[in-house]
Design a protein around this motif. Structure first.
Motif: not given
Length: 360
Positions: A289-318
């Motif tokens: 963020g900035s010196e006036r406002r910050l957010e904690y996060t976890a960045l990287g391919d691991t995070t991107n893949t987790a988000a895509r896996l969640e989206g890929m459960t749509k339309g499946t029985p899982h």
């Protein structure tokens, strides 16, 4: 001040009692160290203890040591009364925890100066105790306020740092990232009043947050009806994958059914299904963020893949997709975690194996 006068001599007890009263203080007396200790335990108003060094059952030195070792959060000003006017005697008594000393025979001026000093010192200790209590209260309020905007572990870091505060930047961690989302919520919200939509979202997020926090995960962000959480960052956890999987199971087996039952009771339908994506690996954990406002996060391919896996459960029985990397990092893989398939994930060159619970 209430002043305890301890001596095995009736003459000295009477002399001390009258001298203390003449100086405008409230005296109480004890025949020996043991009785003096019992009075101290039962009377929280005692501020000063003037005690003979040599007494039966419990000596003045033993009484002083007990006061210093067992009265947590309370300070009593201790004055040792001795007939031996030697530097060794005085030093020995002071090293044992006494604040001051008086030499027999009693000098009224010396007693008066000791009690003036005692009054100042005990008032100072009382002020410090009150300030510490106020600091503790304010710390709790500040931490609660921060926890509304940043994860608890980050709130602790912000409050307790002794330098200029939390810096922008991050550290490498091996962690498990979780993304969750409600299925069909957008269509549901289109037909509800705004305040009803917010009530439903808050109820759902409250249920899912319980599952995450019970496993000491960090809730990184609420995204509408979705959640991003991380296990193993910012605080390292050897069993981060197990914790994430246990949280996912609790969501599906306990919290989602409870949320759905609440929906029925409110006359809002049968509830929802959800999607959960888990992926483990390296992340950059830190504040952005900035010196006036910050957010904690976890960045990287691991995070991107987790988000895509969640989206890929749509339309499946899982409702859960757990990546191969998460499966491999489990310290105690559950028996009902079953292989689903290898799937193509956007941004990855090789297909990724995914797992799920056999009933999810």
């Amino acid at each position: 001040m209430r002043v305890l006068c301890a001596s095995d001599s009736p003459t000295w007890r009477l002399l001390l009692e009258r001298s203390v009263a003449a100086l405008g203080h409230d005296p109480v007396t004890a025949e020996d160290g043991l009785e003096a200790w019992q009075l101290i335990e039962s009377d929280a108003e005692i501020d000063v203890c003037i005690t003979d060094r040599m007494m039966p059952q419990m000596s003045g030195d033993e009484l002083c040591a007990k006061i210093r070792s067992e009265l947590a959060g309370r300070y009593i000003y201790v004055v040792l009364l001795t007939a031996q006017d030697s530097s060794e005697e005085v030093i020995d008594g002071m090293q044992g925890g006494a604040d001051d000393y008086l030499i027999k025979p009693l000098d009224q001026v010396a007693l008066s100066t000791r009690l003036i000093a005692a009054e100042r010192v005990t008032e100072l200790h009382r002020t410090i105790s009150e300030q510490q209590a106020e600091i503790g209260r304010l710390y709790g309020k500040l931490k609660d306020a921060f926890r509304r905007f940043v994860p608890e572990s980050v709130a602790d870091q912000i409050i307790t740092r002794s330098d200029d505060g939390v810096k922008l930047g991050g550290v490498a961690r091996t962690a498990t990232v979780m993304f969750t989302d409600l299925r069909g919520f957008t269509q549901f919200s289109e037909h509800q009043k705004p305040e009803q939509v917010i009530d439903v979202v808050n109820k759902y997020l409250g249920e899912m947050s319980e599952a995450i926090l019970a496993q000491e995960g960090t809730i990184v962000a609420y995204m509408g009806d979705g959640i991003m959480a991380v296990f193993g960052a910012p605080l390292e956890q050897e069993d981060h994958a197990d914790r994430a999987l246990r949280a996912a199971r609790a969501m599906l087996d306990v919290h989602l059914p409870r949320f759905s039952e609440w929906m029925k009771q409110q006359g809002l339908g049968e509830g929802f299904q959800m999607g959960i994506g888990l992926n483990s690996g390296g992340v950059i954990s830190g504040n952005v963020g900035s010196e006036r406002r910050l957010e904690y996060t976890a960045l990287g391919d691991t995070t991107n893949t987790a988000a895509r896996l969640e989206g890929m459960t749509k339309g499946t029985p899982h409702q859960l997709y757990c990546s191969q990397s998460t499966k491999e990092m489990l310290l105690r893989p559950p028996d009902d975690l079953v292989f689903v398939d290898k799937v193509d994930v956007r941004g990855r060159e090789q297909p990724l194996g995914v797992w799920s619970f056999d009933d999810a």
